[in-house]
Scaffold this motif. Structure first.
Motif, PDB file in Angstrom:
ATOM      1  N   HIS A   1       6.456   6.169  -0.730  1.00 21.09           N
ATOM      2  CA  HIS A   1       4.936   6.538  -0.582  1.00 21.09           C
ATOM      3  C   HIS A   1       4.260   5.336  -1.029  1.00 21.09           C
ATOM      4  N   ALA A   2       4.555   4.834  -2.097  1.00 17.32           N
ATOM      5  CA  ALA A   2       4.030   3.613  -2.570  1.00 17.32           C
ATOM      6  C   ALA A   2       4.202   2.360  -1.508  1.00 17.32           C
TER       7      ALA A   2
ATOM      8  N   ALA B   1       4.553   2.599   1.650  1.00 18.62           N
ATOM      9  CA  ALA B   1       3.885   2.956   2.993  1.00 18.62           C
ATOM     10  C   ALA B   1       2.250   2.569   2.579  1.00 18.62           C
ATOM     11  N   CYS B   2       1.843   2.924   1.333  1.00 15.07           N
ATOM     12  CA  CYS B   2       0.694   2.751   1.227  1.00 15.07           C
ATOM     13  C   CYS B   2       0.030   1.427   1.053  1.00 15.07           C
ATOM     14  N   VAL B   3       1.207   0.454   0.442  1.00 15.18           N
ATOM     15  CA  VAL B   3       0.951  -0.857   0.680  1.00 15.18           C
ATOM     16  C   VAL B   3       0.814  -1.637   2.173  1.00 15.18           C
TER      17      VAL B   3
ATOM     18  N   LEU C   1      -0.068   0.101   4.515  1.00  9.89           N
ATOM     19  CA  LEU C   1      -1.340   0.619   5.219  1.00  9.89           C
ATOM     20  C   LEU C   1      -2.580  -0.386   4.746  1.00  9.89           C
ATOM     21  N   ALA C   2      -2.461  -0.670   3.356  1.00  7.67           N
ATOM     22  CA  ALA C   2      -3.697  -1.447   2.808  1.00  7.67           C
ATOM     23  C   ALA C   2      -3.467  -2.967   3.392  1.00  7.67           C
TER      24      ALA C   2
ATOM     25  N   GLY D   1       2.687   3.403   8.395  1.00  5.33           N
ATOM     26  CA  GLY D   1       1.610   2.728   7.598  1.00  5.33           C
ATOM     27  C   GLY D   1       0.858   2.040   8.263  1.00  5.33           C
TER      28      GLY D   1
ATOM     29  N   ALA E   1      -3.140   2.902   9.225  1.00  5.08           N
ATOM     30  CA  ALA E   1      -4.386   1.892   9.216  1.00  5.08           C
ATOM     31  C   ALA E   1      -5.226   1.840  10.118  1.00  5.08           C
TER      32      ALA E   1
ATOM     33  N   CYS F   1      -7.359   4.738  10.261  1.00  6.01           N
ATOM     34  CA  CYS F   1      -8.315   4.825   9.340  1.00  6.01           C
ATOM     35  C   CYS F   1      -9.487   3.693   9.771  1.00  6.01           C
TER      36      CYS F   1
END
Length: 338
Positions: A157-158, A160-162, A164-165, A235, A239, A242
């Motif tokens: 999950h971390a 994927a968030c990276v 995404l960011a 991810g 993005a 979003c």
């Protein structure tokens, strides 16, 4: 500079030059047709993946320092931006064009298929180049069976968030730099890409491109294909969602503000018009009242002046007579002819 780095730089220059030699006449030959976009995506994605393979090999083995690796990343991003000729080389960018109705859904799917095909071809091409053993680095990598390790160094999950960011930052930069000139836009986008690679490269490699991840990371040991799909495909897709949501929210807010400004402007204009009409009506009413109480006299100006002159002379003579009667004679200004 070592021989390995020199050979890798020569490979990068050769890949870019060969791709540009193929892309220019091919796009010129297919100009005005829908095949031009597909050809540009094929060649440009092939160029992007081949260069990334070589840069990844240099950075993973540790032949070059981190600062030199980031400099090469920046130069590669600038080169890609100047030579792509309208191609994105990224399925997320293609989906963004389809979302904005710039291209049709069928065209977007065909372009994405070209991108993944070029990514697979680039992986096979670099393996052929490395198998030639042009440098010690290439020979050692070929002897290891082109083995690579997973770039995911965090929980799923971390990671994927990276991604995404990273993808969100790059997409936002591309959107805001779209109004700049090409020479400024390319460098601004390349600077953002380099910063994102510096920030997230140690966690996931900061790929933020599904086709590029498919070419460089899928099949590496350490993570499964499903994990790669979640991190490097889901991810960037999130993005993109979003970014579109934020952009639509900003556009809606701007639209509401514009509508409110137009409504307020129209109301103010109507109020000014009403005040102007009211002022004219009041002025007309004052004139009517003035005419009613002070009607105009139709007379000749010369006659009025003559009558005024006689009246003044008469008053002077009357005063002279009064003075004479008092014993102080004065000259009367009224002549006998008057």
């Amino acid at each position: 500079m070592s021989a390995d780095v020199a050979v890798s730089l020569a490979v990068l220059v050769g890949v870019v030059a060969l791709s540009d030699v193929i892309r220019r006449p091919l796009c010129g030959l297919l100009a005005g047709t829908s095949m031009r976009a597909y050809a540009a995506e094929l060649v440009s994605t092939f160029q992007l993946c081949c260069c990334t393979h070589e840069l990844q090999l240099l950075s993973e083995v540790g032949v070059v320092p981190a600062g030199v690796s980031l400099t090469l990343t920046y130069l590669a991003a600038v080169t890609h931006g100047l030579t792509f000729r309208g191609a994105t080389g990224n399925p997320i960018g293609t989906l963004a064009h389809a979302y904005r109705a710039r291209i049709s859904g069928v065209s977007a799917l065909l372009r994405i298929a070209c991108q993944f095909a070029a990514a697979r071809a680039a992986r096979a091409a670099v393996q052929v180049i490395w198998g030639r053993g042009l440098s010690g680095l290439h020979a050692r990598h070929a002897l290891s069976g082109f083995r690579c390790a997973s770039a995911i160094r965090a929980p799923l999950h971390a990671a994927a968030c990276v991604e995404l960011a990273c993808a969100f930052a790059v997409q936002t930069a591309v959107t805001h730099a779209r109004g700049l000139r090409d020479r400024y836009r390319v460098h601004a986008t390349a600077a953002v890409i380099t910063s994102v690679v510096c920030a997230g490269g140690s966690v996931t490699g900061a790929v933020f491109n599904p086709a590029l991840a498919f070419s460089t990371l899928f099949g590496c040991t350490g993570s499964s294909t499903a994990e790669y799909c979640v991190v490097y495909w889901v991810g960037p897709l999130l993005a993109r969602f979003c970014h579109s949501s934020c952009r639509n929210g900003v556009l809606c807010a701007d639209l509401r503000q514009s509508v409110s400004s137009v409504t307020i402007g129209r109301h103010e204009e109507e109020v000014r018009h009403q005040q102007h009409v009211t002022g004219r009506a009041q002025t007309t009413r004052r004139r009517q009242l003035y005419v009613t109480f002070f009607p105009p006299v139709d007379c000749n100006l010369k006659k009025v002046m003559a009558i005024s002159g006689h009246f003044i002379r008469y008053k002077s003579c009357q005063k002279a007579v009064q003075n004479y009667s008092a014993g102080v004679p004065k000259l009367c200004p009224l002549r006998a002819t008057d």
